[in-house]
Design a protein around this motif. Sequence first.
Motif, PDB file in Angstrom:
ATOM      1  N   PRO A  49       0.823  -1.208   0.000  1.00  0.00           N
ATOM      2  CA  PRO A  49       0.000   0.000   0.000  1.00  0.00           C
ATOM      3  C   PRO A  49       0.863   1.268   0.000  1.00  0.00           C
ATOM      4  CG  PRO A  49      -0.106  -1.063   2.126  1.00  0.00           C
ATOM      5  CD  PRO A  49       0.722  -1.941   1.244  1.00  0.00           C
ATOM      6  N   THR A  50       0.286   2.342  -0.496  1.00  0.00           N
ATOM      7  CA  THR A  50       1.041   3.559  -0.776  1.00  0.00           C
ATOM      8  C   THR A  50       0.319   4.803  -0.259  1.00  0.00           C
ATOM      9  OG1 THR A  50       1.881   2.544  -2.797  1.00  0.00           O
ATOM     10  CG2 THR A  50       2.012   4.924  -2.677  1.00  0.00           C
ATOM     11  N   ILE A  51       1.105   5.791   0.146  1.00  0.00           N
ATOM     12  CA  ILE A  51       0.605   7.149   0.406  1.00  0.00           C
ATOM     13  C   ILE A  51       1.353   8.071  -0.546  1.00  0.00           C
ATOM     14  CG2 ILE A  51       0.640   9.105   1.997  1.00  0.00           C
ATOM     15  CD1 ILE A  51       0.147   7.278   4.259  1.00  0.00           C
ATOM     16  N   ILE A  52       0.612   8.944  -1.206  1.00  0.00           N
ATOM     17  CA  ILE A  52       1.233   9.987  -2.022  1.00  0.00           C
ATOM     18  C   ILE A  52       0.802  11.333  -1.440  1.00  0.00           C
ATOM     19  CG2 ILE A  52       1.392  11.082  -4.284  1.00  0.00           C
ATOM     20  CD1 ILE A  52       1.025   8.328  -5.533  1.00  0.00           C
ATOM     21  N   ALA A  53       1.784  12.107  -0.979  1.00  0.00           N
ATOM     22  CA  ALA A  53       1.525  13.427  -0.406  1.00  0.00           C
ATOM     23  C   ALA A  53       1.803  14.485  -1.476  1.00  0.00           C
ATOM     24  CB  ALA A  53       2.411  13.667   0.802  1.00  0.00           C
TER      25      ALA A  53
ATOM     26  N   HIS B  72       4.722  15.675  -5.782  1.00  0.00           N
ATOM     27  CA  HIS B  72       4.092  14.518  -5.138  1.00  0.00           C
ATOM     28  C   HIS B  72       5.220  13.665  -4.584  1.00  0.00           C
ATOM     29  CE1 HIS B  72       0.073  14.465  -7.552  1.00  0.00           C
ATOM     30  NE2 HIS B  72       0.453  15.685  -7.258  1.00  0.00           N
ATOM     31  N   VAL B  73       5.127  13.289  -3.318  1.00  0.00           N
ATOM     32  CA  VAL B  73       6.107  12.403  -2.692  1.00  0.00           C
ATOM     33  C   VAL B  73       5.404  11.084  -2.406  1.00  0.00           C
ATOM     34  CG1 VAL B  73       7.733  12.068  -0.794  1.00  0.00           C
ATOM     35  CG2 VAL B  73       7.265  14.383  -1.620  1.00  0.00           C
ATOM     36  N   GLN B  74       6.003   9.995  -2.895  1.00  0.00           N
ATOM     37  CA  GLN B  74       5.396   8.666  -2.771  1.00  0.00           C
ATOM     38  C   GLN B  74       6.114   7.855  -1.689  1.00  0.00           C
ATOM     39  OE1 GLN B  74       6.189   5.841  -5.966  1.00  0.00           O
ATOM     40  NE2 GLN B  74       3.999   5.361  -5.984  1.00  0.00           N
ATOM     41  N   PHE B  75       5.313   7.291  -0.796  1.00  0.00           N
ATOM     42  CA  PHE B  75       5.802   6.446   0.286  1.00  0.00           C
ATOM     43  C   PHE B  75       5.259   5.040   0.044  1.00  0.00           C
ATOM     44  CE2 PHE B  75       5.283  10.762   1.799  1.00  0.00           C
ATOM     45  CZ  PHE B  75       6.493  11.026   2.407  1.00  0.00           C
ATOM     46  N   LEU B  76       6.153   4.096  -0.262  1.00  0.00           N
ATOM     47  CA  LEU B  76       5.766   2.733  -0.605  1.00  0.00           C
ATOM     48  C   LEU B  76       5.758   1.813   0.612  1.00  0.00           C
ATOM     49  CD1 LEU B  76       7.924   2.378  -3.819  1.00  0.00           C
ATOM     50  CD2 LEU B  76       5.444   2.660  -3.722  1.00  0.00           C
ATOM     51  N   ALA B  77       5.029   0.720   0.488  1.00  0.00           N
ATOM     52  CA  ALA B  77       4.942  -0.310   1.525  1.00  0.00           C
ATOM     53  C   ALA B  77       4.555   0.302   2.866  1.00  0.00           C
ATOM     54  CB  ALA B  77       6.252  -1.093   1.616  1.00  0.00           C
ATOM     55  N   MET B  78       3.533   1.145   2.845  1.00  0.00           N
ATOM     56  CA  MET B  78       3.070   1.859   4.025  1.00  0.00           C
ATOM     57  C   MET B  78       2.351   0.896   4.973  1.00  0.00           C
ATOM     58  SD  MET B  78       0.038   3.239   5.418  1.00  0.00           S
ATOM     59  CE  MET B  78      -1.044   3.118   4.031  1.00  0.00           C
ATOM     60  N   ASP B  79       2.554   1.109   6.272  1.00  0.00           N
ATOM     61  CA  ASP B  79       1.916   0.295   7.294  1.00  0.00           C
ATOM     62  C   ASP B  79       1.746   1.162   8.543  1.00  0.00           C
ATOM     63  OD1 ASP B  79       0.831  -1.971   8.468  1.00  0.00           O
ATOM     64  OD2 ASP B  79       2.758  -2.925   8.858  1.00  0.00           O
ATOM     65  N   GLU B  80       0.926   0.716   9.460  1.00  0.00           N
ATOM     66  CA  GLU B  80       0.754   1.351  10.769  1.00  0.00           C
ATOM     67  C   GLU B  80       0.360   2.826  10.667  1.00  0.00           C
ATOM     68  OE1 GLU B  80       3.842   0.174  13.654  1.00  0.00           O
ATOM     69  OE2 GLU B  80       4.655  -1.061  12.017  1.00  0.00           O
ATOM     70  N   LEU B  81      -0.599   3.126   9.831  1.00  0.00           N
ATOM     71  CA  LEU B  81      -1.045   4.510   9.602  1.00  0.00           C
ATOM     72  C   LEU B  81      -1.903   5.011  10.755  1.00  0.00           C
ATOM     73  CD1 LEU B  81      -1.491   6.992   7.730  1.00  0.00           C
ATOM     74  CD2 LEU B  81      -3.449   5.746   6.780  1.00  0.00           C
ATOM     75  N   ILE B  82      -1.579   6.202  11.239  1.00  0.00           N
ATOM     76  CA  ILE B  82      -2.380   6.903  12.241  1.00  0.00           C
ATOM     77  C   ILE B  82      -2.560   8.334  11.743  1.00  0.00           C
ATOM     78  CG2 ILE B  82      -2.495   7.750  14.617  1.00  0.00           C
ATOM     79  CD1 ILE B  82      -0.633   5.403  15.379  1.00  0.00           C
ATOM     80  N   VAL B  83      -3.816   8.802  11.694  1.00  0.00           N
ATOM     81  CA  VAL B  83      -4.117  10.176  11.271  1.00  0.00           C
ATOM     82  C   VAL B  83      -4.990  10.811  12.336  1.00  0.00           C
ATOM     83  CG1 VAL B  83      -5.166  11.647   9.505  1.00  0.00           C
ATOM     84  CG2 VAL B  83      -4.062   9.499   8.831  1.00  0.00           C
ATOM     85  N   ARG B  84      -4.571  11.991  12.811  1.00  0.00           N
ATOM     86  CA  ARG B  84      -5.356  12.741  13.791  1.00  0.00           C
ATOM     87  C   ARG B  84      -5.464  14.183  13.321  1.00  0.00           C
ATOM     88  NH1 ARG B  84      -1.979   9.766  17.496  1.00  0.00           N
ATOM     89  NH2 ARG B  84      -3.250   8.216  18.540  1.00  0.00           N
ATOM     90  N   GLY B  85      -6.702  14.652  13.123  1.00  0.00           N
ATOM     91  CA  GLY B  85      -6.953  16.046  12.786  1.00  0.00           C
ATOM     92  C   GLY B  85      -6.705  16.367  11.337  1.00  0.00           C
TER      93      GLY B  85
END
Length: 179
Positions: A52-56, A82-95
């Motif tokens: 899984p991936t996050i692209i900021a 765009h900055v791509q972060f590969l092999a994403m895990d343990e995501l926490i989002v607050r606010g």
Amino acid sequence: MAKSQEPRSTIIMTDHWADLLTTKRGLDTLYDAVPPLESVRLRSFHLSWRGPTIIARVDLPTYPDNPLREWFERDHDTLQIHVQFLAMDELIVRGWIPSSAVDFSFSRLDRRRLLTRITGAGLEVSFTCSDSLGVGHISSFRSLASRPEGEGRSFLQPLDARRFSALPETFESTYYERV
């Protein structure tokens, strides 16, 4: 299968985030020194199950030292990537406060992993990811409060430049899901 609860070996990074990029895609020619990911405007982040991936999508804190001639002539003042972060895990989002400045910080973990934190007023995001980052969809524009966000945008990569003259709609998956 349960995740191991063994402590991680965390080492605070001293490298620059750009040293983690698999390819700089022209950032090194635009900047004498690529700016840190500090006090950047986080425009959006896209989560994808692929990877899984996050692209900021972020506006860098300083404009390039060596902008393209077209960008200079059009009086642009903001560079977005765009900055791509590969092999994403343990995501926490607050606010989430959309227009506030954020800082990215990275800590090295075992097995070529990073603990990534994005923090700002009213926002805390953390996740682990691969220590190889991607960058793409580099674009330049003039930031004016009276101008819509996507208007008058110029793109560095030739394919983006052929396809877009403004920020694409959010359903444009080839723009938001890949770098």
